[in-house]
Design a protein around this motif. Structure first.
Motif, PDB file in Angstrom:
ATOM      1  N   VAL A  57     -25.686  23.982 -14.489  1.00 29.50           N
ATOM      2  CA  VAL A  57     -27.043  23.749 -13.966  1.00 29.50           C
ATOM      3  C   VAL A  57     -26.964  23.167 -12.559  1.00 29.50           C
ATOM      4  O   VAL A  57     -27.696  23.584 -11.655  1.00 29.50           O
ATOM      5  CB  VAL A  57     -27.855  22.833 -14.911  1.00 29.50           C
ATOM      6  CG1 VAL A  57     -29.151  22.376 -14.263  1.00 29.50           C
ATOM      7  CG2 VAL A  57     -28.155  23.551 -16.226  1.00 29.50           C
ATOM      8  N   VAL A  58     -26.044  22.229 -12.343  1.00 24.24           N
ATOM      9  CA  VAL A  58     -25.868  21.642 -11.009  1.00 24.24           C
ATOM     10  C   VAL A  58     -25.403  22.718 -10.029  1.00 24.24           C
ATOM     11  O   VAL A  58     -25.893  22.784  -8.883  1.00 24.24           O
ATOM     12  CB  VAL A  58     -24.873  20.451 -11.057  1.00 24.24           C
ATOM     13  CG1 VAL A  58     -24.481  20.003  -9.663  1.00 24.24           C
ATOM     14  CG2 VAL A  58     -25.488  19.294 -11.827  1.00 24.24           C
ATOM     15  N   ALA A  59     -24.483  23.586 -10.467  1.00 28.32           N
ATOM     16  CA  ALA A  59     -24.016  24.670  -9.598  1.00 28.32           C
ATOM     17  C   ALA A  59     -25.157  25.629  -9.278  1.00 28.32           C
ATOM     18  O   ALA A  59     -25.284  26.096  -8.136  1.00 28.32           O
ATOM     19  CB  ALA A  59     -22.857  25.413 -10.260  1.00 28.32           C
ATOM     20  N   GLY A  60     -26.000  25.910 -10.262  1.00 31.95           N
ATOM     21  CA  GLY A  60     -27.168  26.766 -10.022  1.00 31.95           C
ATOM     22  C   GLY A  60     -28.101  26.154  -9.007  1.00 31.95           C
ATOM     23  O   GLY A  60     -28.610  26.838  -8.102  1.00 31.95           O
ATOM     24  N   ALA A  61     -28.320  24.849  -9.116  1.00 25.52           N
ATOM     25  CA  ALA A  61     -29.172  24.158  -8.148  1.00 25.52           C
ATOM     26  C   ALA A  61     -28.524  24.178  -6.761  1.00 25.52           C
ATOM     27  O   ALA A  61     -29.208  24.370  -5.744  1.00 25.52           O
ATOM     28  CB  ALA A  61     -29.421  22.724  -8.602  1.00 25.52           C
ATOM     29  N   ALA A  62     -27.209  24.012  -6.694  1.00 23.47           N
ATOM     30  CA  ALA A  62     -26.516  24.036  -5.402  1.00 23.47           C
ATOM     31  C   ALA A  62     -26.592  25.415  -4.763  1.00 23.47           C
ATOM     32  O   ALA A  62     -26.816  25.533  -3.545  1.00 23.47           O
ATOM     33  CB  ALA A  62     -25.055  23.615  -5.587  1.00 23.47           C
ATOM     34  N   VAL A  63     -26.442  26.455  -5.561  1.00 18.94           N
ATOM     35  CA  VAL A  63     -26.538  27.821  -5.030  1.00 18.94           C
ATOM     36  C   VAL A  63     -27.955  28.076  -4.528  1.00 18.94           C
ATOM     37  O   VAL A  63     -28.162  28.675  -3.475  1.00 18.94           O
ATOM     38  CB  VAL A  63     -26.111  28.858  -6.094  1.00 18.94           C
ATOM     39  CG1 VAL A  63     -26.482  30.277  -5.673  1.00 18.94           C
ATOM     40  CG2 VAL A  63     -24.624  28.756  -6.373  1.00 18.94           C
TER      41      VAL A  63
END
Length: 173
Positions: free
Chosen positions: A158-164
């Motif tokens: 989820v954090v990676a999705g937000a970062a992308v």
């Protein structure tokens, strides 16, 4: 177009992994029962309606609810002695053949069924016998390792999705 798809995929994967307690643990095998024997002195307060020897005689509940040590069969006396002498105040067995035939092993003991008040040398003791169902080792591993790791991986997805998503907005893609 690839960025929104990547964000949606990472967030969906993360939510699925973080929701793992909903679909884990998968029950593998039958519960593993253990049979426990515990002995402790009867305290000052009433235990299952039985109090001190004087209170038992006064309210009429002492005569039929208390079992004399000598009246126990030899296997029950041996289990009583072993539990009383154990450092933790009890012991457990895993093999059903090691249980004492004259004692009952309910999941929820009640007076007369898994709980006996035994009088020995003027002292009263509670003798608790019960069946404890333990979860199979595979389920314990799921609780201790798989679920926390899956949750952490989901959170990181989820954090990676937000970062992308933020990188896509800030980068002008």
């Amino acid at each position: 177009m690839r960025t929104p798809l990547a964000v949606a995929g990472l967030v969906a994967l993360g939510v699925c992994l973080m929701a793992n307690p909903l679909f884990l643990p998968v029950s593998i095998g039958e519960p593993d029962p253990a049979y426990t024997h515990t002995v402790r002195p009867v305290g000052e307060g009433a235990v299952a309606g039985i109090g001190s020897p004087a209170a038992g005689a006064a309210n009429g509940s002492g005569g039929d609810a208390v079992v004399a040590y000598a009246d126990l069969d030899p296997a029950a006396r041996a289990a009583f002695d072993r539990a009383r002498d154990a450092p933790e105040g009890g012991f457990g067995v895993e093999d059903p053949d090691e249980r004492v035939d004259s004692l009952s092993y309910p999941a929820e003991p009640t007076l007369g069924d898994g709980l006996l008040i035994v009088e020995r040398d003027g002292e009263r003791y509670e003798l608790w016998t019960r069946t404890v169902e333990r979860e199979p080792d595979a389920v314990v591993v799921q609780h201790v390792l798989v679920q926390p790791i899956a949750f952490l991986a989901g959170f990181l997805a989820v954090v990676a999705g937000a970062a992308v998503a933020l990188r896509g907005r800030l980068g002008g893609e």
